[in-house]
Design an enzyme around this catalytic site. Structure first.
Site: not given
Length: 309
Positions: A135, A138-139
């Site tokens: 992701c 997300c990261d």
């Protein structure tokens, strides 16, 4: 304790599940949405959504919140729960079992979606959350101004790679073929981005690190036979998806790969059990198609309940 009873239970609160809950609750049915995570599903991992009607562009989590507010406005309930199994009673009622509760429902709509396929190479599990990610939204921010790798050549790989290019120094896309499978518009953006680099006919054979974090990937070129180690701070993996259907394997409604088979009315072969969205066996998995599935299933659940009164 007596089972908690509903007219309709929706397992999964992604776009398909939320739309099904909206339609069923608007038809004055009692509805419970169960999800093992945050409502919105994969939308929460999407930076910008550009192909959902009504919005030129909207952040995935923002669209998830808009849909959730709509889905609960007519009384549908939302609860956290990991479903462990479903059984069908002799009189047609379905029992949905979670880790903590058992619920009873007349109609069941499965909207559990799919999850990322793993590469299955050394280092992938070891460095999960320490440089291995599925992701970018997300990261990605953890790797600002660093070099990263993206593995894959489909829509997700190229979309997320382009997103990463806004944050990191460079994105090296490793693809096992000599051309991408992504939509043309996504390819054009990626090829025009000077931070995006492409390594063709190449597979990642190992993810390496220093014991604390990812430091690189080992690769193998399928045409030349060349093996290399490329230094990167992170590896973002997009090599396909798998249906989340383990709790339903004993119902006999999936194909050999685990996808749930339905007709165009979202009906499985078990009366009163429907499936929508990415968990279905179908060709196009998008927010728009999940929403369409959900609308049909919500209405069909109402019809089923009326017919079986």
């Amino acid at each position: 304790m007596a089972n908690k009873k509903y007219d309709v239970i929706v397992i999964g609160a992604g776009p398909g599940g939320m739309t099904a809950a909206l339609y069923a609750s608007r038809a004055n049915l009692s509805v419970l949405m169960l999800d093992r995570g945050v409502y919105g599903g994969q939308m929460n991992n999407t930076a910008e959504v550009e192909n959902y009607p009504g919005f030129k562009s909207i952040l995935g989590p923002d669209l998830a919140k808009e849909m959730y507010d709509s889905s609960t406005q007519f009384g549908a309930e939302y609860a956290y729960g990991t479903v462990t199994g479903v059984t069908v009673q002799a009189y047609g009622t379905k029992l949905v079992t979670t880790e903590d509760d058992t619920f009873e429902t007349k109609a069941l709509i499965i909207a559990t979606g799919s999850e990322h396929r793993k590469l299955g190479v050394p280092g992938e599990e070891e460095y999960g959350g320490r440089g291995v990610s599925y992701c970018a939204v997300c990261d990605g921010a953890f790797f600002r101004n660093k070099d990263v790798a993206v593995v894959g050549g489909g829509d997700s790989a190229i979309e997320e790679g382009t997103y990463l290019a806004q944050i990191v120094d460079s994105v090296n896309v490793f693809h096992r073929r000599d051309q991408l499978r992504a939509q043309k518009i996504l390819q054009d953006r990626a090829f025009a981005n000077e931070k995006m680099h492409f390594t063709w006919d190449t597979v990642v054979t190992e993810i390496v690190g220093d014991g604390q974090k990812v430091t690189g990937v080992k690769t193998h070129n399928k045409k030349t036979g060349e093996d290399r180690e490329v230094p990167v701070a992170a590896v973002f993996i997009y090599v396909g998806i798998l249906p989340i259907t383990e709790p339903f394997k004993d119902l006999g409604i999936t194909d050999e790969e685990g996808w749930i088979v339905t007709d165009d009315q979202m009906k499985t072969k078990i009366p009163g059990i429907f499936a929508v969205g990415d968990v279905r066996k179908k060709n196009l998995r998008q927010i728009t198609t999940a929403v369409g599935d959900g609308g049909i299933a919500g209405q069909q659940a109402f019809n089923y309940i009326e017919e079986t009164k």
